[in-house]
Design an enzyme around this catalytic site. Structure first.
Site, mmCIF file in Angstrom:
data_model
loop_
_atom_site.group_PDB
_atom_site.id
_atom_site.type_symbol
_atom_site.label_atom_id
_atom_site.label_comp_id
_atom_site.label_asym_id
_atom_site.label_seq_id
_atom_site.Cartn_x
_atom_site.Cartn_y
_atom_site.Cartn_z
ATOM 1 N N HIS A 246 -0.914 2.272 10.181
ATOM 2 C CA HIS A 246 -1.827 3.383 9.928
ATOM 3 C C HIS A 246 -3.274 2.923 9.790
ATOM 4 O O HIS A 246 -4.178 3.742 9.608
ATOM 5 C CB HIS A 246 -1.379 4.189 8.701
ATOM 6 C CG HIS A 246 -1.522 3.479 7.399
ATOM 7 N ND1 HIS A 246 -0.551 2.665 6.869
ATOM 8 C CD2 HIS A 246 -2.531 3.481 6.498
ATOM 9 C CE1 HIS A 246 -0.941 2.194 5.711
ATOM 10 N NE2 HIS A 246 -2.149 2.674 5.456
ATOM 11 N N ASP A 286 6.020 1.053 9.567
ATOM 12 C CA ASP A 286 4.561 1.100 9.533
ATOM 13 C C ASP A 286 4.019 -0.326 9.639
ATOM 14 O O ASP A 286 3.918 -1.029 8.634
ATOM 15 C CB ASP A 286 4.097 1.785 8.246
ATOM 16 C CG ASP A 286 2.582 1.857 8.130
ATOM 17 O OD1 ASP A 286 1.884 1.545 9.112
ATOM 18 O OD2 ASP A 286 2.101 2.226 7.045
ATOM 19 N N GLY A 368 -7.923 1.030 1.116
ATOM 20 C CA GLY A 368 -8.473 -0.276 1.465
ATOM 21 C C GLY A 368 -7.452 -1.386 1.302
ATOM 22 O O GLY A 368 -7.554 -2.436 1.949
ATOM 23 N N SER A 370 -4.452 -1.012 2.220
ATOM 24 C CA SER A 370 -3.529 -0.804 3.330
ATOM 25 C C SER A 370 -3.448 -2.037 4.221
ATOM 26 O O SER A 370 -4.463 -2.637 4.574
ATOM 27 C CB SER A 370 -3.994 0.371 4.190
ATOM 28 O OG SER A 370 -4.016 1.557 3.463
ATOM 29 N N SER A 385 2.047 -0.021 2.652
ATOM 30 C CA SER A 385 2.082 1.143 3.524
ATOM 31 C C SER A 385 1.671 2.442 2.848
ATOM 32 O O SER A 385 0.872 3.193 3.393
ATOM 33 C CB SER A 385 3.491 1.315 4.109
ATOM 34 O OG SER A 385 3.562 2.444 4.935
#
Length: 431
Positions: A246, A286, A368, A370, A385
């Site tokens: 993502h 993800d 951030g 992520s 995720s």
């Protein structure tokens, strides 16, 4: 057509109170003994602050959890009638759950001979899977007003029961035959930090190494995002980095000339152009694979994870998530924080996507973080995720607000071993 969450059994457990040079490319080889001196000071501080455990306990529990993972893989087939899961208890004791049945004595002997404690449970994992199926069959018959509230189903391995994750806990009424099922809030997207002010700067180069947890910016389709690098890895073509899917703002073009570009992020300024997104997965798993440019690939030829700008943690292998295992994450927003694995093999809906076979922790992660790394000991475990508190500015605020709602921070992650299994030839850099 309704969602089907029971394709895999999920496992949810309760949380307890709680340098690097070129690296050898080793996939699941026996690592050299790890010393507590291999742990950076920032990680040791986080372990004491968040879990009140020593570096020795962290490394010991990491190793014990993987012994349990290996035992569970065999026991799930050999003792299917009584096997009820594995976990580390609050004291780090490796524990095997067993239900009553013809195989109980044989399974208990096997577990105790392997050095594990045994806990009797009411139901086997197989019986709880049947309850999951009944729940999922019921959801298939419900109108959208009911079915759309449910975001996931799972097995709680420590409490030996089934739970439901729902968007609106108060609005969900279960049938009488599911009266014992507990209902918890569902997670939301751990969104990258949007960045409209990021612009490439020509000729900017930085020769120093890039490690898991370092900041990067992705630019694609007119959108800029701030994220954290994941684990450095290698495939047949050379160095890559594994981060969150993502974090790619132009996922449909991954692997093409129009793929999103990746830049080093130095505070609020863009640094060197590092590469492009070569592969991006968002449904089911993800994750994304970043392919460095020829000029930048040497910066990814290391096996390190760190808090941005701090000393590195050398990664020596990979780990399967086991409930109760201590785990620490690194990311550009919140640095190191440590907690416990609270769930494994979860299928849970996050926004418009379903994360399959993921795991969750009682960690706080914010926008951030992520794409950043989750480790146990010196073993790579997963990629950040989703979070139920990602929208808050500080973890201190997130903890207070979620507590008022009867919740606690949770970070959901994609297991690194699942990513490797989906990509033959891809290996984590170890040393």
């Amino acid at each position: 057509m309704r969602r089907s969450f029971a394709r895999r059994a999920a496992v949810l457990g309760s949380a307890a109170a709680l340098l690097i040079g070129p690296a050898a490319l080793v996939a699941q080889a026996d690592p050299a003994p790890v010393q507590t001196t291999d742990l950076p000071a920032e990680l040791v501080e986080a372990l004491d602050r968040d879990l009140q455990i020593s570096p020795e306990r962290f490394l010991q529990d990491a190793a014990r959890s993987q012994d349990l993972a290996q035992f569970a893989e065999k026991a799930r087939e050999q003792f299917a009638a009584v096997f009820a899961g594995v976990w580390l208890d609050d004291h780090g004791t490796p524990t095997v759950g067993l239900a009553e049945g013809e195989q109980f004595d044989e399974a208990r002997t096997s577990a105790e001979d392997a050095g594990f404690a045994v806990q009797r449970t009411e139901d086997s994992e197989h019986a709880l899977n049947d309850e999951l199926k009944a729940l999922n069959d019921w959801l298939e018959t419900q109108p959208p007003a009911v079915a759309d509230v449910v975001r996931g189903v799972a097995i709680d391995v420590i409490n030996n029961d089934v739970i439901v994750r729902a968007e609106n806990v108060a609005g969900l009424e279960l049938p009488e035959f599911l009266a014992g099922v507990r209902v918890l809030f569902a997670p939301t997207d751990l969104t990258p930090q949007p960045a409209a002010d990021l612009h490439p700067v020509a000729g900017t180069a930085a020769p120093d190494a890039l490690l898991g947890g370092d900041a990067y910016a992705s630019l694609g389709q007119g959108t800029g995002l701030r994220c954290s690098l994941g684990f450095n890895a290698e495939d047949r073509r050379g160095p890559v980095n594994i981060t969150a899917g993502h974090c790619d703002p132009n996922r449909a073009q991954a692997g093409t000339q129009w793929a999103s570009d990746v830049y080093q992020l130095n505070g609020e300024a863009l640094g060197q152009h590092l590469g492009k997104f070569e592969k991006t997965s968002l449904d089911d798993s993800d994750y994304a694979i970043i392919r460095p440019t020829g000029e930048a690939e040497g910066r990814f030829e290391n096996n390190g994870v760190r808090v941005p700008g701090a000393a590195p943690l050398p990664i020596t292998g990979t780990a399967d998530p086991i409930v109760g295992t201590p785990v620490c994450k690194s990311g550009l927003r919140t640095g190191y924080s440590c907690g416990l694995v609270t769930a494994t093999s979860q299928n849970v809906e996050i926004g418009q996507r379903v994360l399959q076979n993921g795991f969750s922790t009682n960690l706080c992660a914010l926008q951030g973080d992520s794409g950043g790394t989750l480790v146990t000991g010196t073993l790579a475990m997963g990629i950040s995720s989703a979070s139920n508190v990602g929208q808050y500015g500080l973890c201190e605020i997130a903890t207070i607000v979620s507590g008022l709602l009867g919740e606690s921070p949770e970070l959901f992650a994609t297991p690194i071993n699942s990513i490797l299994a989906e990509n033959p030839g891809l290996t984590i850099r170890t040393g």
